[in-house]
Design an enzyme around this catalytic site. Structure first.
Site, short mmCIF file in Angstrom:
data_model
loop_
_atom_site.label_atom_id
_atom_site.label_comp_id
_atom_site.label_asym_id
_atom_site.label_seq_id
_atom_site.Cartn_x
_atom_site.Cartn_y
_atom_site.Cartn_z
N SER A 1 31.00 41.22 49.06
CA SER A 1 30.69 39.86 49.53
C SER A 1 31.20 38.82 48.55
O SER A 1 31.66 37.76 48.95
CB SER A 1 29.18 39.71 49.77
N GLU A 2 31.12 39.12 47.23
CA GLU A 2 31.71 38.21 46.23
C GLU A 2 32.28 38.99 45.05
O GLU A 2 31.82 40.09 44.74
CB GLU A 2 30.68 37.20 45.69
N THR A 3 33.26 38.36 44.42
CA THR A 3 33.83 38.82 43.15
C THR A 3 33.86 37.62 42.23
O THR A 3 34.21 36.51 42.65
CB THR A 3 35.26 39.37 43.33
N HIS B 1 23.61 35.78 43.80
CA HIS B 1 23.71 37.08 43.13
C HIS B 1 24.94 37.18 42.23
O HIS B 1 24.87 37.82 41.17
CB HIS B 1 23.59 38.24 44.15
#
Length: 309
Positions: free
Chosen positions: A48-50, A82
């Site tokens: 979902s994210e980096t 997060h």
């Protein structure tokens, strides 16, 4: 011509248990990467994210904080919960290994502004250089902005549930602490668990209201402690833990008397997608104003690697 190599770690955020929580990839020194390369790497990681840490000289970091950029597989984000917590806890563990005079707080310099994260370490963590689920991190988010309220009938229609399943005790409202969510209070936890929902069925509605996503929330006080079950769906499916939404939820709860000022609330999220997560949140009520929004949790490292660009 040989490519450049970059080290990365992958962590699970808002959990003390490996292979639970919300996964995050962190490129530990992203200097030399272009915007396009960061976006391509985020697509490659397919999480979902980096995040991408951009180290600066110690004097600048002491004054401005640790520069970090956050990318989804589609775009750069000014803030996300997060990734902020997971990256800060990784940085704390790295400092723990290299510097006995580590700080109890690290500030991340994000597109949305400076976000401080404070740490409480268990004694078992001493001397380790990896995030091991034994350090509690708590980030302070921006003060909330409360937006419009929406009708239960209209939201129930978009979600595809009976209107009576949405609580009439509290409002459905847009809230932002850096990213806007529509807080939707459910009356029953089982209804929330059974919900069949896809982001696509509400994308146009959310765009028209100015919100990014729904955050479905079912608060319940048990033996004097306030807990809440939550779910969040986005274009990639279901999110196991949404720290930015938890800050909005904390603000909403204090604003509308669901939670007391500074009362810590445990949000359980990700159960239905088999990535159980625990988010601890609280906010302060000062007169008519909600401030000091804090979201915390644990993080555990899963793997390390090197990627060639």
């Amino acid at each position: 011509m040989p490519g450049r190599t970059y080290e990365f770690v992958q962590v699970d955020v808002f959990t003390q248990t490996p292979l639970a929580g919300n996964p995050l990839a962190i490129v530990t020194d992203a200097r030399g990467l272009s915007d396009g390369e960061m976006q391509a790497l985020a697509r490659e990681m397919n999480l979902s994210e980096t995040t991408f840490i951009l180290p600066r000289d110690p004097a600048t970091e002491a004054r401005e904080g640790k520069k970090v950029r956050i990318f989804t597989v589609e775009q750069e984000l000014p803030f996300a919960g997060h990734p902020t917590l997971g990256t800060a806890l990784h940085l704390y563990a790295s400092e723990l290994a290299s510097n006995s005079n580590k700080s109890a707080q690290i500030t991340l310099d994000l597109k949305a502004g400076k976000i401080p994260v404070r740490f409480t370490a268990n004694s078992e963590s001493a001397g380790r250089n990896r995030v091991d689920g034994q350090v509690f991190g708590e980030m302070r988010q921006r003060d909330p902005e409360f937006g419009t309220t929406l009708s239960r009938e209209e939201v129930a229609r978009v979600i595809g549930i009976a209107v009576d399943e949405i609580s009439s005790e509290w409002p459905i409202q847009l809230v932002s602490t850096g990213l806007t969510f529509t807080i939707v209070p459910f009356r029953n936890q089982q209804t929330l668990s059974d919900l069949k929902f896809s982001y696509g069925q509400a994308a146009e509605f959310l765009k028209n209201t100015g919100a990014n996503f729904f955050y479905f929330l079912c608060p319940e006080r048990r033996e004097g402690r306030l807990e809440a079950q939550a779910r969040m769906f986005f274009y990639g499916g279901e999110d196991p833990a949404t720290g930015s939404a938890a800050g909005c939820a904390a603000s909403w709860m204090v604003q509308h008397g669901v939670a007391k000022s500074d009362e810590q609330v445990l949000i359980r999220q990700g159960i239905e997608c088999r990535r159980p997560s625990e988010l601890y949140m609280r906010a302060t009520r000062e007169g008519e104003r909600v401030t000091n929004v804090r979201v915390g949790g644990y993080t555990v490292e899963i793997l390390r690697g090197t990627v060639a660009v």
